[in-house]
Scaffold this motif. Structure first.
Motif, PDB file in Angstrom:
ATOM      1  N   ARG A  66      79.989 -27.667  55.577  1.00 58.33           N
ATOM      2  CA  ARG A  66      79.441 -27.537  54.225  1.00 58.33           C
ATOM      3  C   ARG A  66      77.994 -28.022  54.234  1.00 58.33           C
ATOM      4  O   ARG A  66      77.570 -28.748  55.123  1.00 58.33           O
ATOM      5  CB  ARG A  66      80.255 -28.338  53.229  1.00 58.33           C
ATOM      6  CG  ARG A  66      80.185 -29.836  53.432  1.00 58.33           C
ATOM      7  CD  ARG A  66      81.004 -30.579  52.371  1.00 58.33           C
ATOM      8  NE  ARG A  66      80.796 -31.996  52.423  1.00 58.33           N
ATOM      9  CZ  ARG A  66      81.326 -32.837  53.299  1.00 58.33           C
ATOM     10  NH1 ARG A  66      82.106 -32.371  54.253  1.00 58.33           N
ATOM     11  NH2 ARG A  66      81.077 -34.125  53.246  1.00 58.33           N
ATOM     12  N   THR A  74      70.897 -28.663  49.765  1.00 61.65           N
ATOM     13  CA  THR A  74      71.086 -28.160  48.408  1.00 61.65           C
ATOM     14  C   THR A  74      69.920 -28.570  47.510  1.00 61.65           C
ATOM     15  O   THR A  74      69.408 -27.757  46.741  1.00 61.65           O
ATOM     16  CB  THR A  74      72.417 -28.677  47.829  1.00 61.65           C
ATOM     17  OG1 THR A  74      73.478 -28.319  48.721  1.00 61.65           O
ATOM     18  CG2 THR A  74      72.713 -28.074  46.470  1.00 61.65           C
ATOM     19  N   TYR A 129      66.296 -22.429  42.554  1.00 60.88           N
ATOM     20  CA  TYR A 129      67.667 -21.926  42.458  1.00 60.88           C
ATOM     21  C   TYR A 129      68.482 -22.872  41.580  1.00 60.88           C
ATOM     22  O   TYR A 129      68.207 -24.074  41.535  1.00 60.88           O
ATOM     23  CB  TYR A 129      68.321 -21.850  43.844  1.00 60.88           C
ATOM     24  CG  TYR A 129      67.763 -20.774  44.735  1.00 60.88           C
ATOM     25  CD1 TYR A 129      68.184 -19.455  44.615  1.00 60.88           C
ATOM     26  CD2 TYR A 129      66.809 -21.069  45.697  1.00 60.88           C
ATOM     27  CE1 TYR A 129      67.664 -18.460  45.429  1.00 60.88           C
ATOM     28  CE2 TYR A 129      66.278 -20.080  46.517  1.00 60.88           C
ATOM     29  CZ  TYR A 129      66.711 -18.784  46.376  1.00 60.88           C
ATOM     30  OH  TYR A 129      66.196 -17.801  47.175  1.00 60.88           O
ATOM     31  N   ALA A 147      74.433 -24.092  41.425  1.00 60.71           N
ATOM     32  CA  ALA A 147      75.504 -23.213  41.910  1.00 60.71           C
ATOM     33  C   ALA A 147      74.977 -22.229  42.957  1.00 60.71           C
ATOM     34  O   ALA A 147      75.624 -21.987  43.983  1.00 60.71           O
ATOM     35  CB  ALA A 147      76.144 -22.464  40.747  1.00 60.71           C
ATOM     36  N   GLU A 148      73.790 -21.662  42.703  1.00 60.80           N
ATOM     37  CA  GLU A 148      73.201 -20.738  43.678  1.00 60.80           C
ATOM     38  C   GLU A 148      72.855 -21.464  44.978  1.00 60.80           C
ATOM     39  O   GLU A 148      73.121 -20.955  46.072  1.00 60.80           O
ATOM     40  CB  GLU A 148      71.934 -20.106  43.103  1.00 60.80           C
ATOM     41  CG  GLU A 148      72.172 -19.149  41.966  1.00 60.80           C
ATOM     42  CD  GLU A 148      70.897 -18.747  41.257  1.00 60.80           C
ATOM     43  OE1 GLU A 148      70.865 -17.615  40.730  1.00 60.80           O
ATOM     44  OE2 GLU A 148      69.942 -19.544  41.205  1.00 60.80           O
ATOM     45  N   GLU A 169      74.170 -24.191  46.183  1.00 59.70           N
ATOM     46  CA  GLU A 169      75.395 -24.551  46.897  1.00 59.70           C
ATOM     47  C   GLU A 169      76.005 -23.329  47.582  1.00 59.70           C
ATOM     48  O   GLU A 169      76.457 -23.413  48.729  1.00 59.70           O
ATOM     49  CB  GLU A 169      76.391 -25.182  45.932  1.00 59.70           C
ATOM     50  CG  GLU A 169      77.576 -25.815  46.627  1.00 59.70           C
ATOM     51  CD  GLU A 169      78.462 -26.570  45.669  1.00 59.70           C
ATOM     52  OE1 GLU A 169      78.822 -27.701  46.002  1.00 59.70           O
ATOM     53  OE2 GLU A 169      78.800 -26.023  44.599  1.00 59.70           O
ATOM     54  N   ALA A 170      75.984 -22.184  46.905  1.00 62.45           N
ATOM     55  CA  ALA A 170      76.516 -20.953  47.503  1.00 62.45           C
ATOM     56  C   ALA A 170      75.703 -20.549  48.733  1.00 62.45           C
ATOM     57  O   ALA A 170      76.271 -20.157  49.763  1.00 62.45           O
ATOM     58  CB  ALA A 170      76.514 -19.827  46.470  1.00 62.45           C
ATOM     59  N   ILE A 171      74.387 -20.663  48.654  1.00 64.29           N
ATOM     60  CA  ILE A 171      73.541 -20.357  49.808  1.00 64.29           C
ATOM     61  C   ILE A 171      73.858 -21.318  50.943  1.00 64.29           C
ATOM     62  O   ILE A 171      73.995 -20.916  52.101  1.00 64.29           O
ATOM     63  CB  ILE A 171      72.050 -20.425  49.423  1.00 64.29           C
ATOM     64  CG1 ILE A 171      71.700 -19.286  48.465  1.00 64.29           C
ATOM     65  CG2 ILE A 171      71.159 -20.387  50.672  1.00 64.29           C
ATOM     66  CD1 ILE A 171      70.340 -19.425  47.803  1.00 64.29           C
ATOM     67  N   TYR A 213      76.639 -22.980  51.556  1.00 61.60           N
ATOM     68  CA  TYR A 213      77.935 -22.661  52.167  1.00 61.60           C
ATOM     69  C   TYR A 213      77.838 -21.401  53.022  1.00 61.60           C
ATOM     70  O   TYR A 213      78.438 -21.324  54.093  1.00 61.60           O
ATOM     71  CB  TYR A 213      79.023 -22.511  51.100  1.00 61.60           C
ATOM     72  CG  TYR A 213      79.688 -23.820  50.775  1.00 61.60           C
ATOM     73  CD1 TYR A 213      80.713 -24.316  51.570  1.00 61.60           C
ATOM     74  CD2 TYR A 213      79.279 -24.570  49.681  1.00 61.60           C
ATOM     75  CE1 TYR A 213      81.324 -25.525  51.279  1.00 61.60           C
ATOM     76  CE2 TYR A 213      79.880 -25.787  49.387  1.00 61.60           C
ATOM     77  CZ  TYR A 213      80.904 -26.251  50.188  1.00 61.60           C
ATOM     78  OH  TYR A 213      81.498 -27.458  49.911  1.00 61.60           O
ATOM     79  N   ARG A 214      77.085 -20.417  52.555  1.00 63.74           N
ATOM     80  CA  ARG A 214      76.915 -19.173  53.316  1.00 63.74           C
ATOM     81  C   ARG A 214      76.291 -19.469  54.680  1.00 63.74           C
ATOM     82  O   ARG A 214      76.727 -18.955  55.704  1.00 63.74           O
ATOM     83  CB  ARG A 214      76.045 -18.206  52.505  1.00 63.74           C
ATOM     84  CG  ARG A 214      75.397 -17.082  53.271  1.00 63.74           C
ATOM     85  CD  ARG A 214      76.389 -16.022  53.708  1.00 63.74           C
ATOM     86  NE  ARG A 214      75.734 -14.936  54.378  1.00 63.74           N
ATOM     87  CZ  ARG A 214      75.467 -14.891  55.681  1.00 63.74           C
ATOM     88  NH1 ARG A 214      75.767 -15.899  56.449  1.00 63.74           N
ATOM     89  NH2 ARG A 214      74.899 -13.840  56.218  1.00 63.74           N
ATOM     90  N   ARG A 230      78.667 -22.130  56.932  1.00 63.88           N
ATOM     91  CA  ARG A 230      79.974 -21.638  57.382  1.00 63.88           C
ATOM     92  C   ARG A 230      79.874 -20.349  58.191  1.00 63.88           C
ATOM     93  O   ARG A 230      80.880 -19.761  58.568  1.00 63.88           O
ATOM     94  CB  ARG A 230      80.904 -21.466  56.188  1.00 63.88           C
ATOM     95  CG  ARG A 230      81.230 -22.808  55.523  1.00 63.88           C
ATOM     96  CD  ARG A 230      82.254 -22.679  54.428  1.00 63.88           C
ATOM     97  NE  ARG A 230      83.552 -22.305  54.926  1.00 63.88           N
ATOM     98  CZ  ARG A 230      84.464 -23.143  55.427  1.00 63.88           C
ATOM     99  NH1 ARG A 230      84.194 -24.423  55.514  1.00 63.88           N
ATOM    100  NH2 ARG A 230      85.631 -22.699  55.836  1.00 63.88           N
TER     101      ARG A 230
END
Length: 102
Positions: A49, A55, A63, A66-67, A69-71, A73-74, A77
Motif C-alpha cells: 500500500r 499520498t 488530487y 481519494a484520488e 490514495e487510488a493512484i 494503490y495502483r 500493488r
C-alpha cells in the motif's frame, strides 16, 4: 502601522494572480513525488500500500485524498513494479500526464 500592513497586503494580493498566471504560462513545472510503498515481509503482493508521504505529495499536487490514495494503490500493488523502481516512476509519470489533477 495597521494602514501600512493593509496596504502591503492589498498590494501583495493584487500581484499574486499575475505571478500565478505568468508561472502557469511557462509550461510544465518540475514536480517531485516521493514514491513510498509499504511492502510487507512477503514476496507476494498482500499488504502492499502507499505510505503517507506518497499520498500527501499527490494531494499537494491537487488530487483529492481519494484520488491520491487510488493512484498510490495502483502504483504500489502493480506486480511489474515490485522490484523495479523505474517502472513505478514511469507509471506515476504516465498517470500525472494522462490524468492531471482537476
Amino acid at each position: 502601522m495597521t494602514r501600512l500592513t493593509l496596504a502591503l497586503a492589498a498590494a501583495f494580493l493584487a500581484v499574486v494572480p499575475t505571478v500565478a498566471a505568468a508561472h502557469a504560462q511557462r509550461g510544465a513545472q518540475r514536480v517531485v513525488v516521493h514514491i513510498e510503498c509499504f511492502r510487507g515481509p512477503w514476496r507476494e503482493i498482500i499488504w502492499d500500500r502507499p505510505e503517507v508521504g506518497f499520498t500527501d505529495d499527490l494531494v499537494a499536487l491537487g488530487y483529492s485524498f481519494a484520488e491520491a490514495e487510488a493512484i498510490g494503490y495502483r502504483v504500489c500493488r502493480d506486480p511489474e513494479g515490485r522490484d523495479d523502481p523505474q517502472h513505478m516512476a514511469d507509471v506515476v509519470r504516465d498517470i500525472l500526464r494522462t490524468q492531471p489533477p482537476r
